[in-house]
Design an enzyme around this catalytic site. Structure first.
Site, PDB file in Angstrom:
ATOM      1  N   GLU A  42       0.856  -1.181   0.000  1.00 16.47           N
ATOM      2  CA  GLU A  42       0.000   0.000   0.000  1.00 16.47           C
ATOM      3  C   GLU A  42       0.890   1.228   0.000  1.00 16.47           C
ATOM      4  OE1 GLU A  42      -2.811   2.597   3.017  1.00 16.47           O
ATOM      5  OE2 GLU A  42      -2.531   0.454   3.423  1.00 16.47           O
ATOM      6  N   LYS A 130     -10.806  -0.334   7.632  1.00 22.81           N
ATOM      7  CA  LYS A 130      -9.507   0.030   8.191  1.00 22.81           C
ATOM      8  C   LYS A 130      -9.700   0.523   9.620  1.00 22.81           C
ATOM      9  CE  LYS A 130      -5.697   3.311   7.491  1.00 22.81           C
ATOM     10  NZ  LYS A 130      -5.138   4.342   6.588  1.00 22.81           N
TER      11      LYS A 130
END
Length: 320
Positions: A42, A130
């Site tokens: 990421e 998240k």
């Protein structure tokens, strides 16, 4: 790609966060992670130059899992989707960003740390979120508390996750993957110590999998023999016995089968944090499986490796 990306993140169980604005360096970091066994990355878009790094990693790794982090707006989501990212990570619950990704069929992982945010996410069909900053928001204890009313929601945790607490996150049923920069520290990137980053990736995988001895299964030829075997272990070592449909246990370490099963002598069960992670890791390293067993809820409880070792079949089981 949306579902596939989320499934693969869960199988890998780790999501390194790489904040690098130099495209060439970003590509080297991604390669170091791959060499260590983590084929996912990421790249947060804290700076405009990070977009160049994201584009370079995507181009250099067409078959890897590449995502954009810190995507605040639908306009920014459009840019990274046009680059071909596999997933988008948003810091919060921006409906426009989420809806754009959903419309494009790209996996989106918005940030949620409260019941209200989780409710919004669920109303939009999202169940993997998240959790950031994880440690400041209560870490594993808070995740478990939130999952009491929202047991269909799980999290990718970042923020304060490190090698000291990774074991706890990896064992938490509410955690899909543990993320962060602890696998790619700036000091190693700046020094271009790629082998050290690969070693950290390997270390993170080992902790995430959590392999340890589960129990030994002994092949017996009758119910009576199995019962007597378990009772003998219980007598010697003060274990408690219990019976299930196929066997008797003498404590938690010895299982006496009511009739012979896989393995010339029996089986050895290796416990792990996640069946999906363990199977993915072993298959990635070339091991094959010959049999899978689910419980009444459809949850996998055993996966037998194709080859025997020392006359024993080897199967995975989940820690409880």
């Amino acid at each position: 790609m949306s579902t596939n990306a989320l499934e693969l993140i869960e199988k890998i169980g780790l999501l390194p966060n790489v904040n690098v604005t130099n495209p060439d360096i970003a590509v080297r970091v991604a390669q170091a992670l791959q060499d260590g066994g983590i084929d996912a990355i990421e790249i947060p878009l804290f700076e405009e130059a990070s977009m160049d790094s994201l584009a370079a990693v995507r181009k250099a790794n067409p078959n890897s899992l590449v995502g954009a982090g810190t995507v605040h707006t639908a306009e920014l989501a459009q840019k990274v989707v046009d680059l071909g990212v596999d997933f988008v990570v948003a810091p919060g619950m921006c409906r426009e960003t989420i809806q754009y990704c959903l419309d494009k069929g790209v996996a989106v992982i918005p940030g949620a740390t409260t019941a209200t945010e989780i409710e919004i996410a669920r109303s939009m069909g999202l169940h993997i979120l998240k959790f950031f900053p994880s440690e400041l928001n209560g870490g594993v204890k808070m995740i478990n508390a939130l999952r009491a009313p929202f047991n269909d929601v799980r999290f990718i945790t970042t923020g304060g996750v490190n090698f000291d607490n990774l074991k706890d996150y990896a064992a938490c049923k509410g955690v899909v993957a543990a993320g962060g920069s602890f696998m790619t520290p700036a000091r190693l990137i700046n020094a271009e110590r790629w082998d050290d980053i690969s070693e950290l990736a390997q270390r993170a995988i080992e902790i995430s999998l959590g392999f340890e001895m589960g129990h030994v299964g002994l092949n017996c030829h009758s119910v009576g023999e199995a019962n007597a075997t378990a009772e003998e272990f219980a007598k010697i070592f003060g274990f408690k016995t219990r019976e299930i449909d196929i066997s008797f246990f003498g404590g938690s370490a010895v299982e006496a089968m009511k009739k012979p099963s896989f393995g010339a002598n029996g089986h050895i069960a290796i416990a792990c944090n996640s069946m999906k992670r363990a199977i993915y890791d072993l298959e990635r390293r070339g091991y094959k499986f010959r049999f899978f067993k689910n419980n009444d809820k459809g949850e996998m409880i055993a996966a037998y490796i194709e080859n025997e070792i020392g006359g024993f079949a080897i199967h995975l089981c989940v820690k409880y």
